[in-house]
Design a protein around this motif. Structure first.
Motif, PDB file in Angstrom:
ATOM      1  N   ALA A  28      51.479  44.204  26.233  1.00 55.84           N
ATOM      2  CA  ALA A  28      50.977  44.828  27.466  1.00 55.84           C
ATOM      3  C   ALA A  28      49.631  45.490  27.219  1.00 55.84           C
ATOM      4  CB  ALA A  28      51.995  45.841  27.985  1.00 55.84           C
ATOM      5  N   LEU A  59      55.237  48.780  28.432  1.00 52.78           N
ATOM      6  CA  LEU A  59      54.336  49.403  29.399  1.00 52.78           C
ATOM      7  C   LEU A  59      53.122  49.937  28.655  1.00 52.78           C
ATOM      8  CD1 LEU A  59      53.636  50.674  32.199  1.00 52.78           C
ATOM      9  CD2 LEU A  59      54.977  52.672  31.497  1.00 52.78           C
ATOM     10  N   LEU A 101      56.451  54.230  35.175  1.00 58.12           N
ATOM     11  CA  LEU A 101      55.275  53.674  35.858  1.00 58.12           C
ATOM     12  C   LEU A 101      54.954  54.479  37.111  1.00 58.12           C
ATOM     13  CD1 LEU A 101      53.240  51.264  35.874  1.00 58.12           C
ATOM     14  CD2 LEU A 101      54.895  50.050  37.307  1.00 58.12           C
ATOM     15  N   THR A 159      61.126  45.918  27.535  1.00 56.17           N
ATOM     16  CA  THR A 159      60.090  45.970  28.568  1.00 56.17           C
ATOM     17  C   THR A 159      58.978  46.870  28.063  1.00 56.17           C
ATOM     18  OG1 THR A 159      61.725  45.704  30.321  1.00 56.17           O
ATOM     19  CG2 THR A 159      59.574  46.557  30.957  1.00 56.17           C
ATOM     20  N   LEU A 177      47.955  47.899  38.823  1.00 60.01           N
ATOM     21  CA  LEU A 177      48.947  47.332  37.906  1.00 60.01           C
ATOM     22  C   LEU A 177      48.639  45.856  37.712  1.00 60.01           C
ATOM     23  CD1 LEU A 177      51.684  47.375  36.348  1.00 60.01           C
ATOM     24  CD2 LEU A 177      52.791  46.834  38.539  1.00 60.01           C
ATOM     25  N   ALA A 179      47.456  50.023  34.558  1.00 63.10           N
ATOM     26  CA  ALA A 179      48.715  49.817  33.842  1.00 63.10           C
ATOM     27  C   ALA A 179      49.017  48.329  33.719  1.00 63.10           C
ATOM     28  CB  ALA A 179      49.866  50.528  34.549  1.00 63.10           C
ATOM     29  N   CYS A 212      61.418  51.801  32.826  1.00 63.20           N
ATOM     30  CA  CYS A 212      59.997  51.451  32.835  1.00 63.20           C
ATOM     31  C   CYS A 212      59.406  51.715  34.213  1.00 63.20           C
ATOM     32  CB  CYS A 212      59.821  49.993  32.439  1.00 63.20           C
ATOM     33  SG  CYS A 212      58.086  49.458  32.378  1.00 63.20           S
ATOM     34  N   VAL A 252      52.507  45.709  32.590  1.00 66.22           N
ATOM     35  CA  VAL A 252      53.934  45.605  32.252  1.00 66.22           C
ATOM     36  C   VAL A 252      54.188  44.225  31.672  1.00 66.22           C
ATOM     37  CG1 VAL A 252      56.273  45.533  33.181  1.00 66.22           C
ATOM     38  CG2 VAL A 252      54.670  47.241  34.013  1.00 66.22           C
TER      39      VAL A 252
END
Length: 921
Positions: free
Chosen positions: A245, A141, A169, A139, A177, A130, A165, A132
């Motif tokens: 992202a 993702l 997540l 925001t 991440l 992931a 977010c 961010v």
């Protein structure tokens, strides 16, 4: 780790240290011959985590080292990745036989938990990486499962964007991440004290250079990866934070893998409003995919209960569907129709599932092929799976042709929607399902499923039926593919015959009957002739060695043959690698076809799974209502029913449920359930949620009948455990979860609250539960179930007509109580707490004393504290009266009192109460 210096380290160690400086945060696997070696702190870590022997490179043991065989390294690396480590692979870039200097080595890949591709990955769930990214207004993702190519993005804006977010997540539970190195995942201004404990749930968090998150770099990179000049077609227009992202993920994966990720050729942007939203708390409380307690085992989850899928792709789609159920009625009805058709046709359904069972993980095989980490057996496994596609397509066509209609027929025995129990409501008629807006699954699959027969045939014709594990072993490519390869193989396989033919030919040419062709490792192939026959040696013979009784010669033909023999294996491997690379390139060029086929197979498998369960377990087709309505007749908890069946226990006791949150009805929209622990209150709550979630995934449900209006979100407040590591007590967790519900629920939501207020004092807990119920009724009006031990709350039914009291049925006997597990009308008469404690095995002396204390408490306390709810309703609870007053009342024989004595006694008691108030104030 020591710095590399000319004085203290050998050239090899300087090479190692140079590579280590490039990847200081990774465990460096350094190739030395047939082993990958680790040194210094990396060796200590690997030795501890992998339980392998720690040795030393020098006599002083100042350079700790350990190693693993290169052919077994994948398994060791997978273990390290699962424990959250990053691993850098430093390979030999030259053949040691062809260089006299130190072999050149380079880091060829950096593996991390979020980019793992090893076969040990759980087949039934995704392995997400992931990213961010924050902009001034939103925001973003993005998350990618490199092992399957599943690539998605979302964006959150407005108040609470960071919290939304973070919630998404944590629901995804990524393995890794990535985020800008100087700003952190959610920027420098966020509350680290709140966020850090939550982010700690993600074991691996990797900072990446800020420039990788710049729009001028990330967006064009993403466009190139997707082969598009614009991201508008992928839903990313107007969502720059999500696009950045996603671009950062592409950069990170390309950099670490040092390879093109050709199988990642699409991206899907989604909004949370596209599905029934389930936050991490709800998914955990309902045990959708993970058990609340590890010792319970995976069988207690809804996912395991509903999983009879035949393919890994179907299993992952089932898991994703349970976490993100649909909210589009047309899509849900379309899936119901497909399930119904397969359920009704046992023979074709089983033929289909038999074909599906031969299909392996197409997505992960394609990923390994795309990233050049697949061996010959992986490619052959892909072909073995593809050969079943025509059978799947044929079965789908048969199901489509056997199903004359996509929708249930009108049934005369089904009237308007009504509750099975007496209700004070004006029922409205249930609508029949409308025609699905999307094409019927079986018809679509039978016409659009790509059987990939060309790719299957290419693999089977190119590879031998049982190839070795690696290309380096040779013997991978089938005969007839390359003429030079066939010639080289014939040299190796017919070497003895070829030498005999040369020997026979030279004997005839020279007339020397004792001539022999021989071989040794020093001179290679040679012709040996005794000294008595030297006069007959032809002029083209070249002397190689003189012995006592003979001489050894060679010829141009023998030299050519020797060169062919000695290089045949090496040349064969080179040719096989080239042919295999061509085959791999062809598969990668068709990656989009394979991925589309894999997605179709996943949906087919999911629907066939639902149909199989519906037929096997007697599940019924739900009906969708346009209103916020929920009626379940003889509903059963899918998980508990399955566990009881497996254990051979008695049949699960079904229960009804009726809720209607419509504005134009007086039917109940909130059920208040009282009764003892172990009676089934929590089961009843979870059962309602499970059935709604199953219905909105497109599955049939364990009930005689179910009618429901689409739910936009399921909320739960079921149980809590202390989390001291996050600095939050049971009560704080409970209040935080309740606040989320009250602040974000809508009239379309389903709310489950179980035993609210247990984490604080009785007075506080009751007051909060009371106020929460009032707020639910006055301000939200959603469908809700509220289980409680606070019997005082049942009085709220007098104020709120749409709040209905239910209780779990108990049967009393001289030997104790029996739980009937039935939900019945009205409040419970008492809590039976001591009876439950007796069943739990408390010593008899404790039970006896508890009953004595309870009787004393009931005599001495009257729960009457005034709590004003409305001017028309005033209730009293918990105000203790004077024990002396109670004693005098208990001792008075009212049958012998004269009216005058009664008035005098009343006056005395009144005066005493007044004195007590004065003393208290």
């Amino acid at each position: 780790m020591p710095e590399a210096t000319t004085d203290t380290h050998t050239p090899l160690m300087r090479q190692y240290l140079a590579a280590k400086r490039q990847h200081p945060d990774a465990l460096l696997f350094f190739r030395l011959g047939d082993f990958y070696e680790l040194f210094f702190d990396d060796a200590k870590t690997a030795s501890r985590e992998l339980q392998i022997t720690l040795t030393a490179r020098d006599k002083e043991r100042s350079v700790p080292m350990c190693g693993v065989p290169y052919h077994a390294a994948e398994n060791y690396i997978a273990r390290l990745l699962r424990q959250g480590y990053r691993v850098a692979i430093c390979d030999q870039m030259e053949d040691p036989k062809l260089t006299k200097k130190i072999v050149r080595r380079e880091v060829t890949r950096v593996l991390s938990p979020g980019t793992a591709l090893d076969p040990s990955l759980a087949a039934d769930q995704n392995n997400y990486l992931a990213a961010v990214h924050l902009t001034d207004s939103a925001t973003g993702l993005a998350f990618l499962d490199l092992s399957t190519g599943d690539f998605r993005a979302a964006e959150f804006s407005g108040p609470g964007a960071t919290a939304q977010c973070l919630e998404e997540l944590l629901r995804l539970a990524p393995s890794e991440l990535i985020f800008p190195s100087t700003r952190g995942p959610f920027g420098p201004k966020t509350d680290a004290a709140t966020l850090d404990p939550l982010l700690a749930q993600i074991k691996t968090r990797t900072p990446v250079d800020d420039w990788a998150f710049s729009p001028d770099f990330a967006v064009p990179l993403l466009e190139r990866q997707l082969g598009s000049r614009s991201l508008e077609g992928f839903g990313l227009a107007g969502h720059p934070a999500a696009a950045i992202a996603a671009g950062a993920i592409v950069h990170y994966v390309r950099t670490t893998q040092q390879n093109e990720i050709s199988h990642v050729d699409s991206l899907r942007f989604y909004a949370r409003a596209e599905c029934l939203h389930l936050d991490q708390v709800t998914a955990r409380n309902l045990e959708l995919v993970e058990p609340l307690f590890s010792e319970s085992g995976p069988d207690v989850t809804l996912f395991r209960t509903m999983d009879t899928c035949c393919t890994p792709m179907g299993k992952r789609m089932l898991r994703a569907s349970l976490l993100r159920p649909m909210i589009d009625p047309a899509a849900i009805e379309s899936r119901y129709a497909a399930v119904d058709a397969a359920r009704a046709d046992l023979i074709r359904r089983e033929e289909l599932r038999r074909s599906l069972s031969g299909i392996l993980d197409l997505d992960r095989l394609l990923a390994r092929i795309s990233l050049d980490s697949a061996g010959p057996r992986d490619v052959l496994a892909l072909a073995a799976s593809l050969k079943h596609l025509p059978e799947v397509r044929k079965s789908a066509a048969q199901l489509a042709s056997s199903h004359s209609g996509c929708h249930p027929k009108e049934r005369s025995d089904e009237g308007p929607r009504v509750s099975s129990a007496p209700q004070t409501t004006t029922p409205s008629v249930t609508i029949e399902p409308k025609a699905a807006s999307s094409e019927f699954l079986w018809t679509r699959s039978s016409t659009t499923l790509d059987p990939l027969e060309d790719l299957c045939a290419a693999i089977f014709s190119t590879l031998v039926p049982e190839p070795p594990l690696t290309l380096a072993e040779g013997g991978v490519i089938a005969a007839g593919i390359d003429a030079e390869l066939d010639d080289l193989r014939s040299i190796g396989s017919s070497g003895r015959a070829s030498i005999a033919a040369i020997e026979d030919r030279e004997r005839r040419r020279t007339g020397i009957g004792s001539l022999k062709v021989r071989f040794n490792s020093v001179f290679g192939y040679y012709i040996e002739i005794t000294k008595s026959n030297l006069a007959s040696v032809p002029a083209d013979y070249e002397r190689k060695q003189t012995l006592v009784n003979a001489e050894r010669f060679t010829t141009p033909e023998l030299k050519d043959y020797e060169t062919k023999v000695l290089t045949a294996q090496e040349r064969s491997v080179e040719i096989e690698k080239r042919i295999f690379a061509d085959l791999r390139r062809r598969l990668v060029d068709n990656a989009s076809r394979i991925r589309r086929t894999s997605a179709t197979i996943a949906e087919i498998d999911l629907v066939a799974n639902f149909a199989h369960l519906a037929a096997l377990r007697g599940y019924t087709r739900p009906r969708i209502d346009p209103a916020p309505f929920l009626e379940i007749v003889a509903g059963r908890h899918p998980v508990i029913e399955r566990l009881m069946d497996n254990a051979g226990e008695t049949r699960f006791v079904p229960n009804d449920l009726y809720l209607d949150a419509s504005d134009n009805t007086s039917a109940p929209n909130l059920l208040l359930i009282t009764g003892p622990n172990m009676g089934g209150k929590s089961t009843y709550l979870r059962q309602a949620a499970h059935l709604v979630i199953l219905a909105q995934t497109g599955s049939f449900v364990p009930a005689d009948r179910m009618t429901y209006g689409i739910v936009d979100r399921v909320y739960t407040r079921i149980g809590a455990s202390d989390n001291l590591a996050r600095g939050r007590s049971t009560f704080m967790v409970e209040m935080t979860e309740t606040a989320t519900i009250l602040n974000t629920a809508t009239a379309q939501s389903l709310i489950l609250l179980d035993e609210m207020g247990r984490g604080t004092s009785t007075f506080d807990g009751l007051a909060l539960a009371w106020a929460t119920l009032e707020y639910l009724q006055r301000h939200i009006g959603a469908r809700a179930l509220f289980a409680t031990h606070y019997h005082e709350l049942t009085m709220l039914a007098d104020e709120f007509p749409r709040l209905k009291n239910l209780h779990v049925a108990i049967q009393e006997s001289p030997h104790g109580i029996v739980f009937l597990h039935r939900i019945e009308q009205g409040p419970a008469d008492r809590s039976y707490g001591i009876d439950v404690a007796r069943l739990a095995g408390l010593p008899p002396a404790v039970i006896l004393r508890a009953r004595q204390v309870l009787r004393l408490h009931e005599r001495s306390e009257q729960h009457n504290v005034a709590v004003e709810t409305e001017p028309s309703l005033q209730l009293t609870m918990f105000t203790p009266l004077s024990q002396r007053i109670l004693d005098r009342l208990a001792e008075t024989d009212i049958d012998t009192l004269t009216p005058l004595q009664a008035l005098n006694l009343l006056e005395e008691l009144k005066a005493e109460i007044g004195d007590r108030k004065v003393s208290t104030s």
